[in-house]
Design a protein around this motif. Structure first.
Motif, PDB file in Angstrom:
ATOM      1  N   LEU A 154       0.821  -1.210   0.000  1.00  0.00           N
ATOM      2  CA  LEU A 154       0.000   0.000   0.000  1.00  0.00           C
ATOM      3  C   LEU A 154       0.859   1.266   0.000  1.00  0.00           C
ATOM      4  N   LEU A 155       1.887   1.285   0.831  1.00  0.00           N
ATOM      5  CA  LEU A 155       2.751   2.465   0.908  1.00  0.00           C
ATOM      6  C   LEU A 155       3.385   2.753  -0.448  1.00  0.00           C
ATOM      7  N   GLY A 156       3.870   1.709  -1.118  1.00  0.00           N
ATOM      8  CA  GLY A 156       4.470   1.905  -2.426  1.00  0.00           C
ATOM      9  C   GLY A 156       3.474   2.424  -3.450  1.00  0.00           C
ATOM     10  N   LYS A 157       2.246   1.923  -3.395  1.00  0.00           N
ATOM     11  CA  LYS A 157       1.219   2.383  -4.335  1.00  0.00           C
ATOM     12  C   LYS A 157       0.851   3.837  -4.082  1.00  0.00           C
ATOM     13  N   VAL A 158       0.746   4.223  -2.812  1.00  0.00           N
ATOM     14  CA  VAL A 158       0.453   5.620  -2.477  1.00  0.00           C
ATOM     15  C   VAL A 158       1.584   6.534  -2.914  1.00  0.00           C
ATOM     16  N   ALA A 159       2.818   6.086  -2.714  1.00  0.00           N
ATOM     17  CA  ALA A 159       3.985   6.898  -3.087  1.00  0.00           C
ATOM     18  C   ALA A 159       4.267   6.860  -4.577  1.00  0.00           C
ATOM     19  N   GLY A 160       3.684   5.881  -5.281  1.00  0.00           N
ATOM     20  CA  GLY A 160       3.962   5.727  -6.704  1.00  0.00           C
ATOM     21  C   GLY A 160       5.342   5.169  -6.981  1.00  0.00           C
ATOM     22  N   LEU A 161       5.871   4.390  -6.008  1.00  0.00           N
ATOM     23  CA  LEU A 161       7.223   3.861  -6.126  1.00  0.00           C
ATOM     24  C   LEU A 161       7.245   2.382  -5.776  1.00  0.00           C
ATOM     25  N   PRO A 162       8.142   1.611  -6.406  1.00  0.00           N
ATOM     26  CA  PRO A 162       8.320   0.223  -5.977  1.00  0.00           C
ATOM     27  C   PRO A 162       8.924   0.189  -4.579  1.00  0.00           C
ATOM     28  N   ILE A 163       8.640  -0.869  -3.840  1.00  0.00           N
ATOM     29  CA  ILE A 163       9.108  -0.969  -2.459  1.00  0.00           C
ATOM     30  C   ILE A 163      10.617  -0.832  -2.361  1.00  0.00           C
ATOM     31  N   ALA A 164      11.346  -1.406  -3.322  1.00  0.00           N
ATOM     32  CA  ALA A 164      12.811  -1.340  -3.267  1.00  0.00           C
ATOM     33  C   ALA A 164      13.307   0.093  -3.181  1.00  0.00           C
ATOM     34  N   ARG A 165      12.615   1.021  -3.843  1.00  0.00           N
ATOM     35  CA  ARG A 165      13.018   2.432  -3.791  1.00  0.00           C
ATOM     36  C   ARG A 165      12.805   3.027  -2.403  1.00  0.00           C
ATOM     37  N   LEU A 166      11.850   2.474  -1.669  1.00  0.00           N
ATOM     38  CA  LEU A 166      11.507   3.009  -0.355  1.00  0.00           C
ATOM     39  C   LEU A 166      12.373   2.436   0.766  1.00  0.00           C
ATOM     40  N   ILE A 167      13.084   1.350   0.492  1.00  0.00           N
ATOM     41  CA  ILE A 167      13.879   0.705   1.545  1.00  0.00           C
ATOM     42  C   ILE A 167      15.370   0.762   1.243  1.00  0.00           C
ATOM     43  N   GLY A 168      15.762   1.784   0.476  1.00  0.00           N
ATOM     44  CA  GLY A 168      17.185   1.983   0.245  1.00  0.00           C
ATOM     45  C   GLY A 168      17.564   2.269  -1.185  1.00  0.00           C
ATOM     46  N   GLY A 169      16.686   1.908  -2.139  1.00  0.00           N
ATOM     47  CA  GLY A 169      17.004   2.118  -3.542  1.00  0.00           C
ATOM     48  C   GLY A 169      17.466   0.847  -4.219  1.00  0.00           C
TER      49      GLY A 169
END
Length: 368
Positions: free
Chosen positions: A112-127
């Protein structure tokens, strides 16, 4: 954003190569996975998965995972699923431990967080630390000849890293391991994984019999202290797994047991959140890491892919895509491996689309 409902689905996963056999007579042809769907007041939904290996691998089992979600879910209704710290605090107030159930909820929240941010999870946990990464495959415990044949077969598919299931009679296990080593080229990574199946005496015999081979030994005994005793009598590099459940045990794994690597399973540490925390700690300790889960399908493989892709290449030993090991698929067999390597989906969240029509009706739904 607020959680309006949590649904739980059952999903049977059939092992693609017949019977999956580990030490101590633990064997199965299929596993029962638990899928969690979190619905919100903004119409965005998140999916997570947690699958146990029966009830004798870790202190978790499918029915317990589902019941734990049922117990925790009411406290999450009306909460913001993108606030992971608060979600974990609420889950911890409801139940002590139960990381298998917490993992499925955690993964769904990250989706859900990735969808709200418009980013894949990998980008949110370090890139994205690496565009693709090596995958390993487990070799079920069998006769030396059958295990060597399995490795030859999977090598043709591009796999060059294998985790051999051992942990029974140490002399037989040594014969199994030597057979596989002889069947592989010198650049193949081989891990002899006892899954804590040896007692102290058997483990000491095993490392003596395996001395000189170009292999790793994984979790020879169930307890970290016993693994430390074994390692003092071994020249083989040690990988720790089942007994490493928190930062303190990770520290003991390195400095007491002398481990060079740790296997991080999402369901063992409470999901992506716990895996990233332990991954970062292991990287700081100079250890290498295997990123995977206990078992699973497309959802688990996607979650693993994001953690693996955001792990430094020099620190990642390998990862696993369980949807290569299983026959059923809920997201179109995505992510897909290519010649023994995987990559994280690039779409927001987990980056895959669950086809709910592949599932039966929800086992239960919790809402206000």
């Amino acid at each position: 954003m607020k959680i309006t409902a949590i649904e739980v689905y059952g999903h049977q996963l059939t092992y693609a190569h017949g019977e999956y056999v580990m030490s101590g007579g633990r064997a199965a042809q299929r596993q029962h996975s638990t899928l969690v769907r979190i619905l919100t007041d903004e119409g965005v939904e998140g999916w997570g998965e947690s699958c146990t290996l029966g009830g004798t691998y870790l202190p978790a089992f499918a029915e317990g995972t589902r019941e734990a979600v049922r117990v925790m879910a009411p406290s999450l209704i009306g909460e913001d699923p993108t606030n992971l710290v608060a979600i974990h605090q609420l889950m911890d107030r409801s139940l002590l431990g139960q990381n298998s159930a917490k993992s499925a909820i955690d993964i769904a929240c990250w989706d859900l967080l990735g969808k709200v941010a418009g980013l894949p999870i990998a980008r949110l946990i370090g890139g994205i630390a690496q565009p693709d990464f090596p995958l390993y495959e487990a070799v079920p415990l069998a006769s030396p000849a059958d295990m060597a044949a399995f490795v030859r077969m999977r090598s043709e598919a591009g796999i060059s890293r294998f985790q051999l299931k051992v942990g029974n009679d140490p002399y037989d296990d040594a014969a199994r391991t030597r057979s596989v080593v002889e069947a592989c080229s010198k650049d193949v990574v081989i891990v002899a994984d006892a899954n804590g199946g040896w007692n102290l005496q058997s483990a000491v015999i095993a490392v003596r019999e395996l001395a000189g081979l170009n292999i790793f030994i994984e979790q020879p005994c169930r307890d970290t202290a016993d693994c430390a005793l074994v390692q003092r009598m071994s020249s083989l590099p040690l990988v720790m797994d089942e007994s490493v459940v928190n930062a303190a045990e990770l520290y003991r794994a390195k400095y007491d047991a002398g481990a060079v690597s740790v296997n991080i399973k999402l369901a063992r540490v409470g999901g992506i959140t716990g895996a990233v925390r332990m991954r970062d700690q292991a990287q700081e300790l100079g250890m290498t890491i295997c990123i995977e889960d206990v078992w699973g399908g497309d959802l688990t493989s996607a979650a693993v892919a994001h953690v693996a892709a955001s792990t430094r290449a020099d620190a990642l030993m390998h990862a696993s895509f369980f949807n290569d090991w299983t026959l059923e698929h809920v997201a179109g067999y995505q992510p897909r491996s290519v010649r023994g390597r995987g990559k994280a989906p690039e779409a927001p969240g987990l980056g895959i689309e669950v086809d709910i029509h592949t599932l039966g009706p929800a086992l239960f739904r919790v809402e206000k």
